[in-house]
Design an enzyme around this catalytic site. Structure first.
Site, PDB file in Angstrom:
ATOM      1  N   TYR A 183     -12.739   7.472 -30.649  1.00  0.00           N
ATOM      2  CA  TYR A 183     -11.694   8.729 -29.829  1.00  0.00           C
ATOM      3  C   TYR A 183     -10.914   8.465 -31.499  1.00  0.00           C
ATOM      4  CZ  TYR A 183      -7.711  10.045 -28.760  1.00  0.00           C
ATOM      5  OH  TYR A 183      -6.321  10.022 -28.059  1.00  0.00           O
TER       6      TYR A 183
ATOM      7  N   ASN B  92     -12.298  22.001 -21.965  1.00  0.00           N
ATOM      8  CA  ASN B  92     -11.596  20.752 -21.479  1.00  0.00           C
ATOM      9  C   ASN B  92     -10.616  21.911 -20.995  1.00  0.00           C
ATOM     10  OD1 ASN B  92     -11.351  18.319 -20.341  1.00  0.00           O
ATOM     11  ND2 ASN B  92      -9.949  17.415 -22.575  1.00  0.00           N
TER      12      ASN B  92
ATOM     13  N   ASP C 200      -7.597  28.794 -28.230  1.00  0.00           N
ATOM     14  CA  ASP C 200      -8.043  27.217 -26.831  1.00  0.00           C
ATOM     15  C   ASP C 200      -9.614  27.561 -26.472  1.00  0.00           C
ATOM     16  OD1 ASP C 200      -7.164  25.275 -24.776  1.00  0.00           O
ATOM     17  OD2 ASP C 200      -8.519  25.342 -24.777  1.00  0.00           O
TER      18      ASP C 200
ATOM     19  N   ARG D 153       0.819  -0.382 -19.753  1.00  0.00           N
ATOM     20  CA  ARG D 153       0.747   0.209 -21.247  1.00  0.00           C
ATOM     21  C   ARG D 153       2.323   1.542 -21.592  1.00  0.00           C
ATOM     22  NH1 ARG D 153      -3.424  -1.263 -22.293  1.00  0.00           N
ATOM     23  NH2 ARG D 153      -5.366  -0.545 -21.839  1.00  0.00           N
TER      24      ARG D 153
ATOM     25  N   TYR E 206      -3.937  20.345 -20.863  1.00  0.00           N
ATOM     26  CA  TYR E 206      -2.584  18.927 -21.250  1.00  0.00           C
ATOM     27  C   TYR E 206      -1.775  18.345 -21.187  1.00  0.00           C
ATOM     28  CZ  TYR E 206      -0.049  14.831 -18.267  1.00  0.00           C
ATOM     29  OH  TYR E 206       0.529  14.111 -17.632  1.00  0.00           O
TER      30      TYR E 206
ATOM     31  N   SER F 176      -2.427   9.011 -32.134  1.00  0.00           N
ATOM     32  CA  SER F 176      -2.053   8.589 -30.697  1.00  0.00           C
ATOM     33  C   SER F 176      -1.661   6.434 -30.686  1.00  0.00           C
ATOM     34  CB  SER F 176      -3.656   8.236 -29.934  1.00  0.00           C
ATOM     35  OG  SER F 176      -3.899   6.941 -29.559  1.00  0.00           O
TER      36      SER F 176
ATOM     37  N   ASN G 257     -16.156  17.733 -33.708  1.00  0.00           N
ATOM     38  CA  ASN G 257     -14.990  18.153 -32.666  1.00  0.00           C
ATOM     39  C   ASN G 257     -13.662  18.072 -33.401  1.00  0.00           C
ATOM     40  OD1 ASN G 257     -14.054  20.303 -30.252  1.00  0.00           O
ATOM     41  ND2 ASN G 257     -12.614  18.303 -30.090  1.00  0.00           N
TER      42      ASN G 257
ATOM     43  N   PHE H 168       1.761   7.656 -26.302  1.00  0.00           N
ATOM     44  CA  PHE H 168       1.081   6.508 -26.071  1.00  0.00           C
ATOM     45  C   PHE H 168       0.175   6.787 -24.375  1.00  0.00           C
ATOM     46  CE2 PHE H 168       2.319   2.403 -27.913  1.00  0.00           C
ATOM     47  CZ  PHE H 168       3.013   3.537 -29.250  1.00  0.00           C
ATOM     48  N   ASN H 169       0.459   6.164 -23.174  1.00  0.00           N
ATOM     49  CA  ASN H 169       0.081   7.410 -22.035  1.00  0.00           C
ATOM     50  C   ASN H 169       1.179   8.369 -20.948  1.00  0.00           C
ATOM     51  OD1 ASN H 169      -1.463   5.001 -22.498  1.00  0.00           O
ATOM     52  ND2 ASN H 169      -2.669   5.033 -21.136  1.00  0.00           N
TER      53      ASN H 169
ATOM     54  N   LYS I 127      -9.257   9.706 -34.125  1.00  0.00           N
ATOM     55  CA  LYS I 127      -7.669   9.688 -34.766  1.00  0.00           C
ATOM     56  C   LYS I 127      -7.171   9.133 -36.082  1.00  0.00           C
ATOM     57  CE  LYS I 127      -6.198  12.288 -31.573  1.00  0.00           C
ATOM     58  NZ  LYS I 127      -5.755  13.655 -31.153  1.00  0.00           N
TER      59      LYS I 127
ATOM     60  N   LEU J  56      -5.826   6.883 -15.324  1.00  0.00           N
ATOM     61  CA  LEU J  56      -5.542   5.821 -14.224  1.00  0.00           C
ATOM     62  C   LEU J  56      -4.608   7.161 -13.209  1.00  0.00           C
ATOM     63  CD1 LEU J  56      -4.731   3.542 -12.596  1.00  0.00           C
ATOM     64  CD2 LEU J  56      -2.148   3.321 -14.089  1.00  0.00           C
TER      65      LEU J  56
HETATM   66  C1  WQD Z   1      -4.872   2.816 -18.180  1.00  0.00           C
HETATM   67  C2  WQD Z   1      -4.580   1.766 -17.573  1.00  0.00           C
HETATM   68  C3  WQD Z   1      -7.445   0.966 -17.501  1.00  0.00           C
HETATM   69  C4  WQD Z   1      -8.076   4.277 -13.862  1.00  0.00           C
HETATM   70  C5  WQD Z   1      -5.072   6.448 -22.469  1.00  0.00           C
HETATM   71  C6  WQD Z   1      -6.053   7.605 -22.880  1.00  0.00           C
HETATM   72  C7  WQD Z   1      -5.916   7.837 -24.266  1.00  0.00           C
HETATM   73  C8  WQD Z   1      -5.178   7.510 -25.511  1.00  0.00           C
HETATM   74  C9  WQD Z   1      -3.990   6.152 -25.000  1.00  0.00           C
HETATM   75  C10 WQD Z   1      -3.752   9.380 -26.117  1.00  0.00           C
HETATM   76  C11 WQD Z   1      -5.913   1.119 -18.150  1.00  0.00           C
HETATM   77  C12 WQD Z   1      -6.571   0.934 -16.047  1.00  0.00           C
HETATM   78  C13 WQD Z   1      -8.029   3.849 -15.492  1.00  0.00           C
HETATM   79  C14 WQD Z   1      -8.526   3.744 -13.109  1.00  0.00           C
HETATM   80  C15 WQD Z   1      -7.921   1.493 -13.868  1.00  0.00           C
HETATM   81  N1  WQD Z   1      -3.637   8.406 -25.244  1.00  0.00           N
HETATM   82  N2  WQD Z   1      -8.068   2.019 -14.981  1.00  0.00           N
HETATM   83  N3  WQD Z   1      -8.470   2.532 -12.756  1.00  0.00           N
HETATM   84  O1  WQD Z   1      -7.195   4.189 -21.751  1.00  0.00           O
HETATM   85  O2  WQD Z   1      -4.228   3.427 -22.047  1.00  0.00           O
HETATM   86  O3  WQD Z   1      -6.086   5.857 -22.770  1.00  0.00           O
HETATM   87  O4  WQD Z   1      -4.016   6.376 -23.478  1.00  0.00           O
HETATM   88  O5  WQD Z   1      -4.483   9.836 -26.772  1.00  0.00           O
HETATM   89  O6  WQD Z   1      -6.198   8.944 -25.084  1.00  0.00           O
HETATM   90  O7  WQD Z   1      -7.518   7.898 -22.204  1.00  0.00           O
HETATM   91  O8  WQD Z   1      -5.637   5.093 -20.128  1.00  0.00           O
HETATM   92  O9  WQD Z   1      -5.360   5.709 -18.139  1.00  0.00           O
HETATM   93  O10 WQD Z   1      -7.886   5.441 -19.190  1.00  0.00           O
HETATM   94  O11 WQD Z   1      -6.125   3.182 -18.389  1.00  0.00           O
HETATM   95  O12 WQD Z   1      -7.254   0.375 -13.516  1.00  0.00           O
HETATM   96  O13 WQD Z   1      -8.898   3.832 -12.411  1.00  0.00           O
HETATM   97  O14 WQD Z   1      -5.312   1.490 -15.909  1.00  0.00           O
HETATM   98  O15 WQD Z   1      -8.423  -0.237 -17.381  1.00  0.00           O
HETATM   99  O16 WQD Z   1      -5.606  -1.016 -18.162  1.00  0.00           O
HETATM  100  P1  WQD Z   1      -5.641   4.441 -21.715  1.00  0.00           P
HETATM  101  P2  WQD Z   1      -6.387   4.850 -19.170  1.00  0.00           P
END
Ligand code: WQD
Length: 338
Positions: free
Chosen positions: A151, A36, A32, A232, A12, A126, A101, A179-180, A155, A201
């Protein structure tokens, strides 16, 4: 053209970084194993660039295979290392696979790079290294805490390994703490391709809007946040990709002031889950079927970046808004069909 090895370059964030690196005048070389990621990403990259990018289908943890790539591609001057498993929840179920991995691929890379005189490395780190922060926003000086998942632990360990190896004469390194990342390239030729049920999300939102998922569950609305849902820092993936170009250029032009530099890569803004849902509905015109559910184990209530250092030291600032990123995510989802 200066060659940059991009591990996980079909993934991605990797695919978006490959596009930005090429458009900045570098020659990316993709490594790659497609564990994934999907081959279709290569066609998307080619569609945007109008030319093919060399691809080596190997697992980065395979040191011998990695060595053959460096030997086959003389002139590699830097590496951007994305290749890793990255699902927080999955890592709790499969810790050994994550340690094996994520660490073996880094260790193999660090063993091979000096054999070919490659001494610049940008590492995909991260914000999970901060754990549950005591204060917000988090700066690069915010103390890291025990990771809340294997995970996140990989990191943190990777950052420690890179710091020790750099201090002993290994690659000059820039650690980018993401971040996200959300959204997709404006061309809608590359984007997020979650395999199976999305953990994150935004792909879950877009799959719900596309009718692939029956409903979106908001995991927890009883947090100590403005609207009760988690907060986030959602950064547009193209902005994140551009941050890697800035970091590569800084290393190659020997502008780095320390052997290891750390930067938060975020917008500096926090948005709640419910705000993301509402913004998506506004930009897409799609009403989401939303259920307010219980908290998800391991979630941090709130975290977002202090992005000042990247702006003042790198001259990097995000441009994409939450609305623009979500618009791109929806446009991408619509190309994927059901
Ligand atoms: C975000 C928010 C969920 C799905 C990610 C990456 C991780 C790291 C940090 C880079 C949370 C909420 C989610 C759903 C929901 N990035 N949610 N319903 O957990 O912050 O982690 O960013 O290294 O690798 O995974 O991201 O998108 O999973 O969740 O309410 O169906 O959305 O509870 O509050 P997260 P996320």
């Amino acid at each position: 053209m200066k060659k940059i090895l991009v591990t996980g370059g079909a993934g991605y964030i990797g695919s978006h970084a490959v596009v930005e690196l090429r458009q900045a005048g570098y020659q990316p070389i993709i490594v790659d194993d497609f564990s994934n990621s999907q081959e279709s990403a290569l066609a998307g990259i080619e569609g945007i660039l109008g030319s093919k990018v060399p691809v080596y289908r190997i697992n980065c943890a395979d040191e011998a295979a990695l060595r053959t790539v460096f030997a086959a591609e003389p002139g590699i001057v830097g590496v951007v290392h994305f290749a890793a498993f990255k699902a927080v929840g999955e890592s709790v179920q499969k810790p050994l696979a994550y340690y094996r991995n994520n660490l073996d691929s880094l260790l193999a890379l660090l063993a091979v790079m000096p054999e070919f005189g490659v001494e610049s490395l940008v590492f995909s780190s991260s914000c999970t290294v901060y754990g549950v922060p005591d204060a917000l926003p988090v700066t690069e000086a915010t103390p890291t805490k025990k990771a809340t998942s294997p995970y996140g632990a990989t990191k943190q360990m990777a950052e420690d390994i890179l710091t020790d190896v750099a201090a002993a004469g290994g690659p000059r390194t820039i650690l980018l703490r993401y971040f996200n990342p959300i959204g997709a390239h404006p061309s809608a030729k590359i984007g997020e391709l979650p395999l199976g049920v999305p953990n994150n999300l935004v792909p879950f939102i877009t799959q719900t809007a596309a009718g692939i998922r029956e409903k979106l569950t908001v995991y927890g609305t009883d947090y100590d946040t403005p609207d009760g849902s988690c907060v986030r820092d959602y950064i547009y993936v193209v902005d994140l990709a551009k941050a890697h170009v800035v970091a590569v250029r800084r290393l190659l032009e020997k502008q780095a002031t320390e052997r290891v530099e750390i930067f938060n890569v975020g917008t500096g803004r926090g948005n709640s889950v419910l705000e993301v849902v509402r913004t998506f509905e506004e930009v897409s015109g799609q009403k989401l079927n939303v259920e307010l559910g219980p908290r998800r184990t391991g979630d941090v209530p709130a975290i977002y970046a202090d992005a000042t250092k990247a702006e003042t030291v790198l001259g990097f600032k995000t441009e994409g808004s939450l609305a623009e990123a979500l618009t791109s995510a929806w446009k991408w989802q619509q190309t994927l069909g059901k």
